[in-house]
Design a protein around this motif. Structure first.
Motif: not given
Length: 349
Positions: A107-111, A138-139, A267-268
């Motif tokens: 989720x951190x990478x996703x943001x 971000x991850x 993607x996630x």
């Protein structure tokens, strides 16, 4: 002994990987015989092309080489990256429930990637490497926050670690949902990206992910003995001459980079890093000299089958890939929690 077991398991895994690759390439709206697929792929290999006389149609070759092969190979690379990263997380944290998804790293990478997509900055800074690098940053920040929240007197309790990951995952998921609600031109791109998908992915995406997987997997494999020492406890590993904190930091950062690279192209996609290393551990035992390379094979096989299910079960409608892996991973995660609970109850008796 370990080399012999690795050779045996590895050979079986490679055979299963090759069979899965051919099968997944062969399934689609247009039928292409397995013999033609194998001949087309061998014809493309340097040195073998002259030995094979093309007797297939140009359309079949275009479907295999330009449409199906890059997607299937990308799925294999994404699965391998997430599985190896999950093995690294589980080894450092000595926790079978740890993986990039449950700890919030995905989720951190996703943001980071969602923000880039929202503002149209995917290729503005460093070309095709912009998304992986920003997703990594971000991850890594998310991982640091999760560990900081979970740490108690220098230790990382399982419950605190999982709860911290859930908190960060929920918060960052809300931010991504907000960006999706606010976007107009990019709403579908953000939505499908956060659910995970390999559709409309060409060879360039494979080129982005491949170096991260190769370098990351080789690095983690080189630290397999250190991960084996960590299973005995940090104090025992330190007494054996190992730089515990430096090793933990290096493994976590490399695993985060691999996760970020995978997330940036697909993607996630959750639970791959949880299910695959644990299944490999059940088959081979706790030796990370076996777990890490076999997780790469197992992750690739698992993701190819998952993507085949995503695009075939409700064809022509495609199921988001993250949903397919969640159907497998969520019950498995519940099983692991139940098993840990039973172990604690037996220890208290």
């Amino acid at each position: 002994m370990t080399r012999g077991r690795l050779a045996g398991y590895g050979a079986a895994g490679l055979v299963l990987l090759a069979v899965t690759l051919l099968f997944c390439i062969g399934i689609g709206s247009v039928y292409v015989p397995a013999g033609d697929i194998a001949a087309i792929l061998l014809h493309r290999l340097p040195g073998l092309g002259r030995l094979i006389t093309p007797d297939w149609s140009t359309a079949a070759e275009q479907i295999v080489v330009q449409v199906r092969l890059p997607r299937v190979l990308l799925g294999m690379l994404v699965g391998a990256s997430l599985a190896v990263a999950g093995a690294g997380f589980q080894g450092v944290l000595r926790n079978p429930l740890a993986d990039p998804f449950t700890l919030g790293v995905s989720s951190g990478s996703a943001i980071g990637a969602a923000v880039l997509i929202f503002f149209g900055w995917q290729f503005s800074l460093l070309g095709i490497f912009t998304l992986p690098i920003i997703a990594f940053v971000t991850g890594a920040v998310t991982l640091w926050i999760v560990i900081w929240l979970a740490r108690e007197n220098g230790k990382l309790p399982i419950e605190s670690l999982v709860l911290s990951g859930v908190v960060m995952q929920s918060f960052l998921g809300a931010v991504v949902s907000f960006l999706t609600a606010m976007s107009k031109k990019t709403i579908n791109e953000i939505y499908y990206w956060t659910m995970g998908s390999l559709s409309l992915r060409g060879w360039s995406y494979t080129a982005i992910l491949l170096p991260y997987l190769l370098l990351g997997a080789l690095f983690l494999w080189s630290r397999a003995k250190h991960l084996n020492l960590l299973t005995l406890g940090e104090r025992q590993a330190s007494h054996s001459g190992m730089a515990v904190e430096r090793t933990k930091l290096a493994v976590l950062l490399v695993a985060t980079l691999m996760t970020a690279a995978a997330v940036s192209v697909s993607g996630v996609i959750g639970f791959v890093g949880l299910v695959v290393p644990h299944m490999i551990r059940l088959i081979t035992g706790p030796d990370y000299r076996l777990i890490i390379p076999l997780s790469a094979l197992g992750g690739g096989i698992f993701m190819m089958w998952s993507d085949l299910a995503a695009r075939s079960l409700l064809a022509p409608t495609e199921i988001p890939l993250g949903i397919v892996t969640a159907f497998v991973g969520a019950p498995f995660f519940g099983y692991l929690l139940y098993r840990k609970k039973k172990q604690r109850e037996e220890e208290l008796r």
